[in-house]
Write a protein that holds these residues in place. Structure first.
Motif, PDB file in Angstrom:
ATOM      1  N   THR A   1       0.760  -1.240  -0.196  1.00  0.00           N
ATOM      2  CA  THR A   1      -0.159  -0.019   0.130  1.00  0.00           C
ATOM      3  C   THR A   1       0.660   1.232   0.119  1.00  0.00           C
ATOM      4  O   THR A   1       1.993   1.164   0.387  1.00  0.00           O
ATOM      5  N   LYS A   2       0.301   2.323  -0.496  1.00  0.00           N
ATOM      6  CA  LYS A   2       0.810   3.700  -0.273  1.00  0.00           C
ATOM      7  C   LYS A   2       1.379   4.136   1.249  1.00  0.00           C
ATOM      8  O   LYS A   2       2.211   4.865   1.164  1.00  0.00           O
ATOM      9  N   SER A   3       0.575   3.385   2.056  1.00  0.00           N
ATOM     10  CA  SER A   3       0.978   3.869   3.496  1.00  0.00           C
ATOM     11  C   SER A   3       1.967   2.906   4.054  1.00  0.00           C
ATOM     12  O   SER A   3       2.073   2.667   5.214  1.00  0.00           O
ATOM     13  N   HIS A   4       2.558   2.097   3.365  1.00  0.00           N
ATOM     14  CA  HIS A   4       3.760   1.234   3.626  1.00  0.00           C
ATOM     15  C   HIS A   4       3.588  -0.212   4.291  1.00  0.00           C
ATOM     16  O   HIS A   4       4.215  -0.597   5.205  1.00  0.00           O
ATOM     17  N   GLU A   5       2.224  -0.726   4.126  1.00  0.00           N
ATOM     18  CA  GLU A   5       2.020  -1.945   4.696  1.00  0.00           C
ATOM     19  C   GLU A   5       2.294  -2.939   3.598  1.00  0.00           C
ATOM     20  O   GLU A   5       2.338  -2.604   2.414  1.00  0.00           O
TER      21      GLU A   5
ATOM     22  N   GLY B   1      -8.353   1.351   4.528  1.00  0.00           N
ATOM     23  CA  GLY B   1      -7.990   2.593   4.520  1.00  0.00           C
ATOM     24  C   GLY B   1      -8.312   3.034   6.152  1.00  0.00           C
ATOM     25  O   GLY B   1      -7.724   3.962   6.349  1.00  0.00           O
TER      26      GLY B   1
ATOM     27  N   SER C   1       2.947   6.048  13.989  1.00  0.00           N
ATOM     28  CA  SER C   1       2.323   6.212  12.970  1.00  0.00           C
ATOM     29  C   SER C   1       1.229   5.275  13.187  1.00  0.00           C
ATOM     30  O   SER C   1       1.334   4.161  13.753  1.00  0.00           O
TER      31      SER C   1
ATOM     32  N   TYR D   1      -2.827   0.863   8.597  1.00  0.00           N
ATOM     33  CA  TYR D   1      -3.926   0.804   7.972  1.00  0.00           C
ATOM     34  C   TYR D   1      -4.446  -0.442   7.411  1.00  0.00           C
ATOM     35  O   TYR D   1      -3.570  -1.167   6.882  1.00  0.00           O
TER      36      TYR D   1
END
Length: 128
Positions: free
Chosen positions: A11-15, A55, A68, A71
């Motif tokens: 993911t863009k949120s680094h998962e 998300g 942080s 998500y």
């Protein structure tokens, strides 16, 4: 250069997301994320049985630098949290891909197709 295994989704949120044989998802934070965070000192993981939306912030990772949110990559139900990692949060720094955070049963398996592959994630972090 961060390690980005080809068999995972991102993911863009680094998962990172590993699709298991039973269709469930195993989720953790990427090598890039743990490098950016620095020494991980605390993890707050979601409880099994919790329903999450794609998300939605469902866990927290804290390092000496910052806290942080983590998500949910897709909508579904949390089916497990990794208590071993919560008890030893530094293990995420040792090997981000071996130390998963939680497992999720997706509401719709097709949602997984929208996640980034390794090449897409590499391009995403290169732009950062």
């Amino acid at each position: 250069m961060s390690n980005i295994p080809n068999e995972l989704k991102y993911t863009k949120s680094h998962e990172w997301i590993r699709v298991e044989d039973d269709g469930s998802l195993t989720i953790g934070v990427t090598d890039h994320a743990q490098e950016a965070l620095g020494d991980v000192v605390f993890l707050e993981l979601p409880e099994a049985g919790r329903s999450v939306n794609a998300g939605e912030a469902c866990a927290v990772i804290e390092s000496v630098k910052a806290a942080s949110d983590i998500y949910a990559p897709v909508a579904g139900e949390i089916i497990a949290a990794n208590q071993d990692v919560a008890d030893a949060p530094e293990s995420v720094n040792a090997d981000a891909y071996a130390n998963w955070l939680f497992k999720l049963q997706p509401a719709n398996a097709a949602d997984i197709d929208a996640l980034m592959d390794a090449a897409g994630y590499a391009a995403e972090i290169a732009q950062a």
